[in-house]
Design an enzyme around this catalytic site. Structure first.
Site, PDB file in Angstrom:
ATOM      1  N   ASP A   4       0.266   8.038 -16.377  1.00 37.11           N
ATOM      2  CA  ASP A   4       1.517   8.363 -17.064  1.00 37.11           C
ATOM      3  C   ASP A   4       2.690   7.763 -16.297  1.00 37.11           C
ATOM      4  OD1 ASP A   4       2.809  10.506 -19.136  1.00 37.11           O
ATOM      5  OD2 ASP A   4       4.008  10.356 -17.309  1.00 37.11           O
ATOM      6  N   LYS A  35       7.427   5.827 -21.636  1.00 32.93           N
ATOM      7  CA  LYS A  35       8.425   6.605 -22.377  1.00 32.93           C
ATOM      8  C   LYS A  35       9.712   5.812 -22.625  1.00 32.93           C
ATOM      9  CE  LYS A  35       6.594  10.510 -19.800  1.00 32.93           C
ATOM     10  NZ  LYS A  35       6.290   9.955 -18.473  1.00 32.93           N
ATOM     11  N   TYR A  74      11.150   5.538 -14.634  1.00 32.36           N
ATOM     12  CA  TYR A  74      10.587   5.698 -13.287  1.00 32.36           C
ATOM     13  C   TYR A  74      10.708   4.405 -12.467  1.00 32.36           C
ATOM     14  CZ  TYR A  74       8.067   9.732 -15.374  1.00 32.36           C
ATOM     15  OH  TYR A  74       7.700  10.877 -16.027  1.00 32.36           O
ATOM     16  N   HIS A  99      11.604  10.178 -24.233  1.00 34.22           N
ATOM     17  CA  HIS A  99      11.582  10.844 -22.919  1.00 34.22           C
ATOM     18  C   HIS A  99      12.286  12.206 -22.920  1.00 34.22           C
ATOM     19  CE1 HIS A  99      11.132   9.816 -18.386  1.00 34.22           C
ATOM     20  NE2 HIS A  99      11.018  11.107 -18.577  1.00 34.22           N
TER      21      HIS A  99
END
Ligand code: A2P
Length: 274
Positions: A44, A74, A49, A107
């Site tokens: 994931d 996401k 990120y 997200h």
């Protein structure tokens, strides 16, 4: 121990995934390699990120075929247009070096810079784009993250497409029961991010006592708890020993202990939104 969940769109998803939030690129690369080496098949990540390229590289270097791995990423929380959603999905595909995603999520229902704002129209636009990308075969499954029931309902009403998953902050003592219950009623799989409360839960004496009694680590108990609640845990670690430990979940939590764990409330409330 179940090893896969069946989603409401008919696809299967490995029942534990490696979380990579707060894993910087080199750490994310090593963590994904270690995870795949020890048996994880589900990773994931998220555009936000800033490690998709490292994750993609690790996947390619793993020696496991893309078709045997499950990758989620996401849409950034501030992208709330049809065109923007398509553009950012393509950016993620490029960064990950793949031509499809197993799962793509909105997200958050609002930009992280404006938590709680009403973005219903924008979420519907983004959701339409995700539904179209699914029709095109670029996205295998689509879902949301950090949504409440009242934020999911307008998406379904506008498009007829129910999210396959809702990824939320979920751990012992912080289980967001109203969202969990909404998802249960609508056949939406809850994915549990921060199943260890980003590490804070590891100091809890009451949970530690149950883990000791069962002969497992506190982290293993917390991760297995998520599965016992029908959710899909995404434990994050960059340590190969812990990564392997977090997948060893072949034990049961007796009902009397589940009752005690379910009764723990109010641990580490969200820093945002009441
Ligand atoms: P590290 O990455 O150094 O292993 P969450 O999944 O709730 O976000 O929690 C992640 C945090 O918990 C990280 O700080 C991670 O540290 C730590 N962690 C993950 N797995 C374990 C484990 N099995 N034992 C102890 N700490 C762990």
């Amino acid at each position: 121990m179940i090893d896969k969940y069946l989603l409401n769109d008919g696809r299967e998803i490995p029942a534990v995934g490696l979380g990579t939030w707060q894993s910087a690129k080199p750490d994310a690369y090593r963590a994904v390699r270690a995870a795949i080496d020890c048996g994880y098949r589900h990773i994931d990540t998220a555009y936000a990120y800033d490690n998709e390229d490292a994750v993609g590289q690790a996947v390619r270097d793993s020696g496991v075929g893309r078709e045997n791995l499950y990758i989620t990423t996401k849409l950034p929380s501030d992208i709330k247009t049809y065109g923007g959603a398509k553009e950012y999905c393509l950016r993620s595909l490029k960064a990950l070096g793949t031509d499809y995603l197993d799962l793509y999520l909105i997200h958050a229902p609002w930009p992280w810079s404006a938590v709680g704002t009403d973005c219903t129209e924008g979420n519907i636009e983004a959701w339409k784009a995700l539904a179209d990308l699914k029709k095109d075969g670029i996205l295998r499954s689509i879902g949301v993250s950090n949504f409440r029931g009242e934020e999911i309902a307008p998406l379904v009403e506008a498009t007829g497409v129910t999210p396959a998953v809702n990824q939320i902050r979920f751990f012992i003592g912080n289980t967001q029961e109203p969202v969990w219950e909404y998802c249960r009623q609508h056949g939406i799989l809850v994915e549990a991010y921060s199943p260890l409360a980003t590490g804070k839960i590891l100091e809890n004496g009451e949970i530690a006592a149950i883990a000791e009694k069962l002969g497992v680590s506190l982290a293993q108990l917390c991760i297995k708890y998520c599965i016992c609640r029908g959710t899909l845990p995404l434990p994050k670690s960059v340590n190969p020993v812990r990564i392997a430990e977090n997948l060893k979940l072949n034990f049961e939590i007796p009902e009397e202990d589940m009752k005690v764990l379910n009764a723990i409330k109010g641990l580490f409330p969200k820093p945002y939104r009441s």
